[in-house]
Design an enzyme around this catalytic site. Structure first.
Site, short mmCIF file in Angstrom:
data_model
loop_
_atom_site.label_atom_id
_atom_site.label_comp_id
_atom_site.label_asym_id
_atom_site.label_seq_id
_atom_site.Cartn_x
_atom_site.Cartn_y
_atom_site.Cartn_z
N ASP A 1 0.83 -1.21 0.00
CA ASP A 1 0.00 0.00 0.00
C ASP A 1 0.86 1.26 0.00
O ASP A 1 1.96 1.26 0.55
CB ASP A 1 -0.91 -0.03 1.24
CG ASP A 1 -2.07 0.95 1.11
OD1 ASP A 1 -2.34 1.42 0.00
OD2 ASP A 1 -2.70 1.24 2.15
N GLY A 2 0.35 2.31 -0.61
CA GLY A 2 1.01 3.61 -0.55
C GLY A 2 1.52 4.12 -1.90
O GLY A 2 2.19 5.15 -1.96
N ASN A 3 1.18 3.43 -2.98
CA ASN A 3 1.63 3.87 -4.31
C ASN A 3 1.10 5.27 -4.65
O ASN A 3 1.83 6.11 -5.20
CB ASN A 3 1.15 2.91 -5.40
CG ASN A 3 1.75 1.53 -5.27
OD1 ASN A 3 2.65 1.32 -4.46
ND2 ASN A 3 1.24 0.59 -6.04
N ARG B 1 0.10 7.73 -2.62
CA ARG B 1 0.73 8.80 -1.82
C ARG B 1 2.17 9.05 -2.26
O ARG B 1 2.63 10.17 -2.30
CB ARG B 1 0.68 8.43 -0.33
CG ARG B 1 -0.65 8.80 0.32
CD ARG B 1 -0.88 8.07 1.61
NE ARG B 1 -1.27 6.67 1.35
CZ ARG B 1 -1.41 5.76 2.29
NH1 ARG B 1 -1.16 6.07 3.55
NH2 ARG B 1 -1.80 4.55 1.98
N HIS C 1 2.22 3.36 -9.12
CA HIS C 1 2.00 1.92 -9.32
C HIS C 1 3.21 1.30 -10.04
O HIS C 1 3.62 0.19 -9.71
CB HIS C 1 0.72 1.68 -10.12
CG HIS C 1 -0.52 2.04 -9.36
ND1 HIS C 1 -0.74 1.65 -8.05
CD2 HIS C 1 -1.63 2.75 -9.72
CE1 HIS C 1 -1.91 2.11 -7.64
NE2 HIS C 1 -2.48 2.79 -8.62
N GLU D 1 -12.48 -4.59 -4.10
CA GLU D 1 -12.97 -3.21 -3.93
C GLU D 1 -12.22 -2.21 -4.81
O GLU D 1 -12.69 -1.09 -5.03
CB GLU D 1 -12.86 -2.78 -2.46
CG GLU D 1 -13.84 -3.45 -1.52
CD GLU D 1 -13.51 -4.92 -1.24
OE1 GLU D 1 -14.44 -5.74 -1.22
OE2 GLU D 1 -12.32 -5.24 -1.05
N ARG E 1 -12.22 2.26 -8.10
CA ARG E 1 -11.35 3.41 -8.38
C ARG E 1 -11.68 4.01 -9.76
O ARG E 1 -12.35 3.36 -10.57
CB ARG E 1 -9.88 2.96 -8.34
CG ARG E 1 -9.48 2.55 -6.93
CD ARG E 1 -8.01 2.40 -6.78
NE ARG E 1 -7.69 2.08 -5.39
CZ ARG E 1 -6.48 2.13 -4.87
NH1 ARG E 1 -5.46 2.49 -5.62
NH2 ARG E 1 -6.29 1.84 -3.60
N LEU F 1 11.20 -20.17 -4.75
CA LEU F 1 10.26 -19.38 -3.93
C LEU F 1 8.87 -19.50 -4.55
O LEU F 1 8.73 -19.51 -5.77
CB LEU F 1 10.69 -17.89 -3.96
CG LEU F 1 9.76 -16.92 -3.22
CD1 LEU F 1 9.99 -16.98 -1.71
CD2 LEU F 1 9.96 -15.48 -3.70
C1 IPE Z 1 -5.50 -2.74 -0.13
O1 IPE Z 1 -5.15 -1.41 -0.26
C2 IPE Z 1 -5.49 -3.44 -1.45
C3 IPE Z 1 -4.18 -3.64 -2.06
C4 IPE Z 1 -3.04 -3.29 -1.52
C5 IPE Z 1 -4.19 -4.28 -3.34
P1 IPE Z 1 -6.26 -0.26 -0.44
O2 IPE Z 1 -5.52 1.03 -0.59
O3 IPE Z 1 -7.19 -0.63 -1.53
O4 IPE Z 1 -7.04 -0.33 0.94
P2 IPE Z 1 -7.87 0.79 1.72
O5 IPE Z 1 -8.85 1.36 0.74
O6 IPE Z 1 -6.89 1.82 2.19
O7 IPE Z 1 -8.50 0.06 2.87
C1 IPE Z 2 -1.68 0.21 -3.38
O1 IPE Z 2 -1.42 1.58 -3.40
C2 IPE Z 2 -1.92 -0.36 -4.76
C3 IPE Z 2 -3.28 -0.84 -5.00
C4 IPE Z 2 -4.26 -0.80 -4.14
C5 IPE Z 2 -3.56 -1.42 -6.30
P1 IPE Z 2 -2.58 2.65 -3.34
O2 IPE Z 2 -2.93 3.06 -4.73
O3 IPE Z 2 -3.70 2.18 -2.51
O4 IPE Z 2 -1.82 3.85 -2.61
P2 IPE Z 2 -2.47 4.91 -1.64
O5 IPE Z 2 -3.11 4.19 -0.50
O6 IPE Z 2 -3.48 5.69 -2.45
O7 IPE Z 2 -1.32 5.77 -1.20
MG MG Z 3 -4.12 2.40 -0.53
#
Ligand code: IPE
Ligand code: IPE
Ligand code: MG
Length: 250
Positions: free
Chosen positions: A34-36, A38, A51, A81, A85, A145
């Site tokens: 998570d965090g791509n 931001r 991403h 979910e 997006r 792996l």
């Molecule tokens: C969870 O991250 C899904 C993946 C990392 C693929 P999200 O960014 O979708 O989750 P929420 O919306 O913060 O709960």
């Molecule tokens: C996780 O990064 C990747 C996917 C959910 C596909 P996000 O796109 O959720 O990054 P944030 O949470 O917006 O920073």
């Molecule tokens: Mg996220």
């Protein structure tokens, strides 16, 4: 030394001998990447750049894993979910998955990584579906792996689907047990994670491996996924090694 001293000493020694109970290494690790978004926003870049940087982090992490004692690595790539997006983000992600399979995953194949996807496939394009099946087939004999990729995956949907399969099989109520539910999940061979890591500072599961993580240890790091790699993985494993797992016992 009195009898009492001797008894206390013996107890202390026994307790010390139990210390090796501490987990040495997590063999099965799962990551909520998570965090791509931001990461990209902080650089004034489009979310797609985040991403893309995330796929480079995945590669670094996969390549570091075997030498850190990991046998199975499971990553959350796209949730049930995430379809909510914006259309252009979803479409960029689908293109990136295809590109990642063609490029990086073929390289990982040459390094002995076995790749499997789990989750729904019917909502992916025909070509992406074919690519997934192709890389699974080509890497099937690899042993360095196991990389499991959760794609169009949600823990609740997975459990609902397992229930449907069990009902369809005609098994009696008494015939349903934890082992049968386990076998009916999306990837019955996926080991329960010892450790679940979530990057970006969020502290929630977001519908990931609900059944399989019942006794996992969790490490939450504020590192954004595109900045993750060997060092961050080592830090998470070091934190895991300091935990004491009890599984409900003493
Ligand atoms: C969870 O991250 C899904 C993946 C990392 C693929 P999200 O960014 O979708 O989750 P929420 O919306 O913060 O709960
Ligand atoms: C996780 O990064 C990747 C996917 C959910 C596909 P996000 O796109 O959720 O990054 P944030 O949470 O917006 O920073
Ligand atoms: Mg996220």
């Amino acid at each position: 030394m009195t009898v009492l001293d001797r008894l206390l000493r013996a107890r202390r020694l026994r307790a010390q001998q139990r210390e090796p109970d501490l987990p040495q290494a997590a063999r099965a690790v799962a990551i909520i990447m998570d965090g791509n978004g931001r990461w990209a926003r902080r650089r004034g870049l489009p979310v797609a750049a985040g991403h893309r940087a995330g796929t480079a982090a995945l590669r670094r992490t996969v390549e570091a894993a075997p030498d850190l004692g990991i046998r199975s690595l499971c990553v959350y790539a796209f949730s049930t979910e995430n379809w909510t997006r914006p259309d252009d983000e979803v479409s960029d992600l689908m293109d990136l998955f295809a590109e990642t399979i063609r490029g990086q995953f073929e390289d990982l194949h040459r390094q002995g990584v076995r790749i499997r996807f789990f989750g729904r496939r019917d909502r992916a394009s025909d070509s992406l579906r074919a690519q997934m099946a192709g890389i699974e087939e080509r890497t099937a004999a690899n042993e360095r792996l196991d990389l499991w990729v959760a794609f169009d995956y949600g823990g609740r949907a997975e459990i609902v689907e397992a229930c449907r399969e069990i009902v369809r099989s005609g098994v009696t109520a008494e015939g349903v047990d934890a082992a049968l539910i386990r076998q009916s999940l999306a990837a019955p061979d996926l080991p329960d994670p010892d450790l679940v890591i979530r990057t970006s500072g969020e502290q929630r599961l977001s519908n990931f491996l609900l059944w399989q993580s019942a006794y996992a240890e969790y490490v939450f790091t504020t590192t954004l996924w595109p900045d993750f790699g060997a060092d961050a993985l080592r830090d998470a494993l070091a934190e895991y090694a300091r935990r004491r797992r009890r599984f409900g016992g003493r």
